[in-house]
Scaffold this motif. Structure first.
Motif, PDB file in Angstrom:
ATOM      1  N   VAL A   9      84.293  81.395   1.917  1.00 48.16           N
ATOM      2  CA  VAL A   9      82.862  80.822   1.405  1.00 48.16           C
ATOM      3  C   VAL A   9      82.163  80.397   2.266  1.00 48.16           C
ATOM      4  O   VAL A   9      82.634  79.732   3.236  1.00 48.16           O
ATOM      5  CB  VAL A   9      83.078  80.280   0.076  1.00 48.16           C
ATOM      6  CG1 VAL A   9      81.853  79.715  -0.625  1.00 48.16           C
ATOM      7  CG2 VAL A   9      83.904  80.767  -1.107  1.00 48.16           C
ATOM      8  N   PRO A  59      83.507  74.535  -9.028  1.00 46.00           N
ATOM      9  CA  PRO A  59      83.118  75.574  -9.562  1.00 46.00           C
ATOM     10  C   PRO A  59      83.028  75.527 -11.220  1.00 46.00           C
ATOM     11  O   PRO A  59      83.382  74.736 -11.820  1.00 46.00           O
ATOM     12  CB  PRO A  59      84.059  76.546  -9.077  1.00 46.00           C
ATOM     13  CG  PRO A  59      85.145  75.980  -8.887  1.00 46.00           C
ATOM     14  CD  PRO A  59      85.009  74.648  -8.614  1.00 46.00           C
ATOM     15  N   LEU A  92      83.502  81.683  -9.742  1.00 47.17           N
ATOM     16  CA  LEU A  92      82.834  80.261  -9.352  1.00 47.17           C
ATOM     17  C   LEU A  92      81.649  80.160 -10.137  1.00 47.17           C
ATOM     18  O   LEU A  92      81.392  78.651 -10.123  1.00 47.17           O
ATOM     19  CB  LEU A  92      82.470  80.751  -7.762  1.00 47.17           C
ATOM     20  CG  LEU A  92      83.455  80.871  -6.767  1.00 47.17           C
ATOM     21  CD1 LEU A  92      82.978  81.269  -5.252  1.00 47.17           C
ATOM     22  CD2 LEU A  92      84.491  79.590  -6.475  1.00 47.17           C
ATOM     23  N   LEU A 150      82.124  69.878  -0.772  1.00 44.85           N
ATOM     24  CA  LEU A 150      81.474  70.096   0.516  1.00 44.85           C
ATOM     25  C   LEU A 150      80.087  69.401   1.088  1.00 44.85           C
ATOM     26  O   LEU A 150      79.431  69.665  -0.179  1.00 44.85           O
ATOM     27  CB  LEU A 150      81.459  71.681   0.615  1.00 44.85           C
ATOM     28  CG  LEU A 150      81.034  72.373   2.123  1.00 44.85           C
ATOM     29  CD1 LEU A 150      82.239  71.832   3.250  1.00 44.85           C
ATOM     30  CD2 LEU A 150      81.105  73.797   1.901  1.00 44.85           C
ATOM     31  N   ARG A 184      87.486  76.292  -2.332  1.00 45.08           N
ATOM     32  CA  ARG A 184      86.127  76.517  -3.362  1.00 45.08           C
ATOM     33  C   ARG A 184      86.656  76.417  -4.526  1.00 45.08           C
ATOM     34  O   ARG A 184      86.123  75.900  -5.495  1.00 45.08           O
ATOM     35  CB  ARG A 184      85.403  77.574  -2.855  1.00 45.08           C
ATOM     36  CG  ARG A 184      84.108  77.450  -3.593  1.00 45.08           C
ATOM     37  CD  ARG A 184      82.899  76.759  -2.903  1.00 45.08           C
ATOM     38  NE  ARG A 184      83.312  75.171  -2.793  1.00 45.08           N
ATOM     39  CZ  ARG A 184      83.222  74.244  -3.779  1.00 45.08           C
ATOM     40  NH1 ARG A 184      82.584  74.703  -4.909  1.00 45.08           N
ATOM     41  NH2 ARG A 184      83.383  73.206  -3.412  1.00 45.08           N
ATOM     42  N   GLN A 196      84.272  77.502   4.017  1.00 42.52           N
ATOM     43  CA  GLN A 196      85.340  77.134   3.254  1.00 42.52           C
ATOM     44  C   GLN A 196      86.195  78.122   2.849  1.00 42.52           C
ATOM     45  O   GLN A 196      85.777  78.947   2.368  1.00 42.52           O
ATOM     46  CB  GLN A 196      84.966  76.150   2.068  1.00 42.52           C
ATOM     47  CG  GLN A 196      85.840  75.231   1.392  1.00 42.52           C
ATOM     48  CD  GLN A 196      85.045  74.435   0.353  1.00 42.52           C
ATOM     49  OE1 GLN A 196      84.426  74.911  -0.451  1.00 42.52           O
ATOM     50  NE2 GLN A 196      85.466  73.058   0.283  1.00 42.52           N
TER      51      GLN A 196
END
Length: 262
Positions: free
Chosen positions: A171, A155, A71, A214, A208, A203
């Motif tokens: 997440v 990410p 991420l 988001l 993600r 999420q």
């Protein structure tokens, strides 16, 4: 006799106060359970922001090493047997606007987890740092309220090692706001929990990793909850002190009227 009676009254009042506290604790636990037990969920990656009204913040990041690599683009050794590189983690999170105060580790489900605490001089500048570059931050006055808005984007561009994941990992982004919340977005569906001045957006890790946006959006009052709480405790203290004084005076007067030896 009057002294004994006043002591009994004081003990009774203390027991009542303790009972009230226990009831409040039980209610808080019930609320936590009714909100899906989110307090006890486990996350593969989690950001906690404790925001102050002046824009400063304390941020906690809790993440598995594989999730942090995927991420946020770190290159930490994700092997469970690898040595924990505390200095590398601290260096990654250190920036002119951030000050790392604690770095630790733990293990869960065969994966090493990293735990970082840092102080932020200005939350609006947090997006300029590598660990939080995927977010845009706003914090400003909006009419008679304060507005906080965070948009979490894609990410870091890095392939994820998914071999240790089941596909059910979550997440989380949690906000601890300094004053009473008057509005917040519910874009995370039923998993957007609100408890007091705390908001939580969840999420799936799979979403993600794909960069599904988001939005964390909240409005709050401009007066600190701490200030209001201290005022409330002050008023409650005065009320309790006055009640004790009235009870003691009443008991003493009752003893005098009965006379000695009664």
């Amino acid at each position: 006799m009057a002294g004994k009676l006043s002591l009994y009254y004081i003990i009774a009042m203390m027991r009542i106060s303790r009972a009230v506290v226990l009831i409040l604790v039980a209610l808080a636990a019930t609320v936590g359970c009714s909100n899906g037990g989110s307090l006890f969920r486990q996350y593969e990656y989690e950001e906690d922001i404790y925001l102050a009204l002046d824009g400063t913040a304390t941020v906690y990041v809790n993440s598995s090493v594989p999730a942090l690599n995927a991420l946020r683009g770190t290159a930490l050794d994700a092997s469970p047997s690898a040595r924990f590189d505390r200095d590398a983690v601290k260096k990654f999170y250190t920036a002119p606007v951030t000050h790392v105060t604690q770095v630790s580790q733990s293990r869960r489900s065969g994966r090493r987890f990293v735990h970082v605490r840092l102080n932020v001089d200005d939350v609006r500048r947090l997006g300029a740092t590598a660990p939080f570059q995927w977010s845009r931050y706003e914090f400003r006055r909006d009419g008679d309220q304060d507005l906080y808005r965070q948009t979490v984007g894609a990410p870091a561009a890095k392939n994820a090692d998914t071999t240790s994941w089941t596909g059910n990992e979550l997440v989380a982004f949690r906000l601890h706001l300094p004053s009473k919340i008057t509005y917040h977005t519910n874009n995370a569906g039923v998993d957007n929990y609100m408890r007091g001045n705390i908001l939580l957006w969840e999420q799936p890790l799979t979403a993600r990793l794909k960069g599904v946006p988001l939005l964390l959006d909240a409005r709050m009052q401009t007066e600190s909850i701490l200030y209001r709480t201290l005022m409330l405790f002050g008023v409650m203290f005065l009320v309790v002190a006055a009640t004790f004084a009235i009870v003691i005076v009443a008991v003493l007067r009752s003893g005098k009227k009965k006379g000695p030896g009664v």
